[in-house]
Design a protein around this motif. Structure first.
Motif, mmCIF file in Angstrom:
data_model
loop_
_atom_site.group_PDB
_atom_site.id
_atom_site.type_symbol
_atom_site.label_atom_id
_atom_site.label_comp_id
_atom_site.label_asym_id
_atom_site.label_seq_id
_atom_site.Cartn_x
_atom_site.Cartn_y
_atom_site.Cartn_z
ATOM 1 N N HIS A 134 0.952 -1.132 0.019
ATOM 2 C CA HIS A 134 -0.143 -0.272 -0.011
ATOM 3 C C HIS A 134 0.801 1.237 -0.032
ATOM 4 O O HIS A 134 0.334 2.307 0.366
ATOM 5 C CB HIS A 134 -1.114 0.001 1.189
ATOM 6 N N PRO A 161 -8.594 -6.518 5.784
ATOM 7 C CA PRO A 161 -9.185 -5.459 6.318
ATOM 8 C C PRO A 161 -8.453 -4.811 7.339
ATOM 9 O O PRO A 161 -8.212 -3.448 7.421
ATOM 10 C CB PRO A 161 -10.616 -5.616 6.827
ATOM 11 N N MET A 208 -4.698 2.930 5.689
ATOM 12 C CA MET A 208 -5.338 4.204 6.029
ATOM 13 C C MET A 208 -4.928 5.202 7.123
ATOM 14 O O MET A 208 -4.862 6.373 6.868
ATOM 15 C CB MET A 208 -7.038 3.653 6.061
ATOM 16 N N ALA A 215 -4.821 -7.269 0.917
ATOM 17 C CA ALA A 215 -6.171 -7.208 0.850
ATOM 18 C C ALA A 215 -6.866 -7.385 2.299
ATOM 19 O O ALA A 215 -8.075 -7.136 2.234
ATOM 20 C CB ALA A 215 -6.761 -8.348 0.049
ATOM 21 N N ARG A 234 -5.602 -2.898 5.508
ATOM 22 C CA ARG A 234 -6.444 -1.859 4.785
ATOM 23 C C ARG A 234 -6.472 -0.545 5.855
ATOM 24 O O ARG A 234 -6.162 0.586 5.477
ATOM 25 C CB ARG A 234 -7.621 -2.061 3.945
ATOM 26 N N ARG A 235 -6.998 -1.044 6.999
ATOM 27 C CA ARG A 235 -7.257 -0.103 7.978
ATOM 28 C C ARG A 235 -6.054 0.471 8.421
ATOM 29 O O ARG A 235 -5.757 1.988 8.799
ATOM 30 C CB ARG A 235 -7.872 -0.564 9.135
#
Length: 262
Positions: A88, A243, A250, A241, A246-247
């Protein structure tokens, strides 16, 4: 409640030794594919971190602290946990620190503050602090104490240390009640920064309680990851991928951008 049964995760999880041994091999293979930059943050042999840089300019930065109840392991055990965030665009640094009983919790905390400062100077951006178990405790401490740490995502952390007093964990720590309270970030003033605590859904009631009550005390959020124990809870970090990754990405992106996360 039996504190030893609740907090002795190696005894609690069948096959924990094999899981931990497997980390070393997977970490070494990851480093072979993607050699890190070694960044010293102090003069001691363990005062260094492995910095993994993404392809292209970093979009964020994370300090990922290993577990081991402040008395075991090091950065070389967890290189592969950087994989998800790297995909990411988040740079990931894994520091080692001195270990109890040769070190104190206060001394280890000071080392991690030095590591966070060195990473901030190297990359020039606010940091996400994350970590596993004792590393989750240290990530929370960094969120409270370091202006360059803008968000935290502790994983299976210990934030109230008094329950450890009557366990085998405390043999190396040497804490009394006053020292345990002083080292418990859940009892400190909330830093008013973004916090998300994760814990394995198959962990002990005490580990679930620690994350739940700590998140409430600091006005953060928390989640229990279904089916994962104190060791398998780290597996999601390898999956871009997932979650949780991803959190975390972010949080790192928005920390870098200087945004407050709702």
């Amino acid at each position: 409640m039996d504190p030893e049964a609740e907090y002795n995760n190696r005894a609690r999880v069948p096959g924990s030794g094999a899981i931990i041994a497997g980390w070393a091999g997977r970490a070494a293979a990851f480093r072979a594919r993607r050699p890190p930059e070694v960044l010293a943050y102090g003069p001691g042999p363990r005062e260094a971190m492995d910095l993994f840089l993404p392809d292209g300019p970093p979009r964020g930065a994370a300090l990922l602290v290993h577990g081991g109840y402040w008395q075991a392991l090091g950065r070389e055990w967890g290189s592969h946990w950087a994989g998800g965030l790297l995909a990411h665009g988040v740079a990931v640094a894994l520091p080692s620190h001195d270990l109890c009983p040769g070190a104190t919790l206060a001394g280890i905390g000071a080392q991690l503050e030095a590591a966070a400062g060195a990473l901030h100077r190297r990359l020039g951006m606010p940091l996400l602090a994350t970590g596993h178990s004792a590393g989750g405790h240290l990530a929370a401490c960094l969120l409270a104490r370091m202006p360059c740490v803008a968000a935290a995502l502790p994983i299976s952390g210990v934030f109230f240390l008094e329950p450890l007093l009557d366990t085998s964990v405390n043999r190396a720590l040497g804490l009394d009640a006053a020292a345990a309270r002083a080292a418990s970030p859940a009892l400190w003033p909330a830093p008013c920064k973004p916090l998300h605590a994760a814990v394995g859904g198959a962990e002990s009631n005490e580990f679930l309680r620690q994350s739940r009550e700590f998140a409430a005390a600091w006005d953060g959020t928390w989640e229990a990851l279904p089916g994962l124990d104190h060791f398998t809870v780290l597996e999601p970090l390898e999956d871009p991928a997932h979650p949780l990754v991803r959190r975390a990405a972010m949080l790192a992106w928005q920390a870098c951008a200087g945004l407050r996360i709702a």
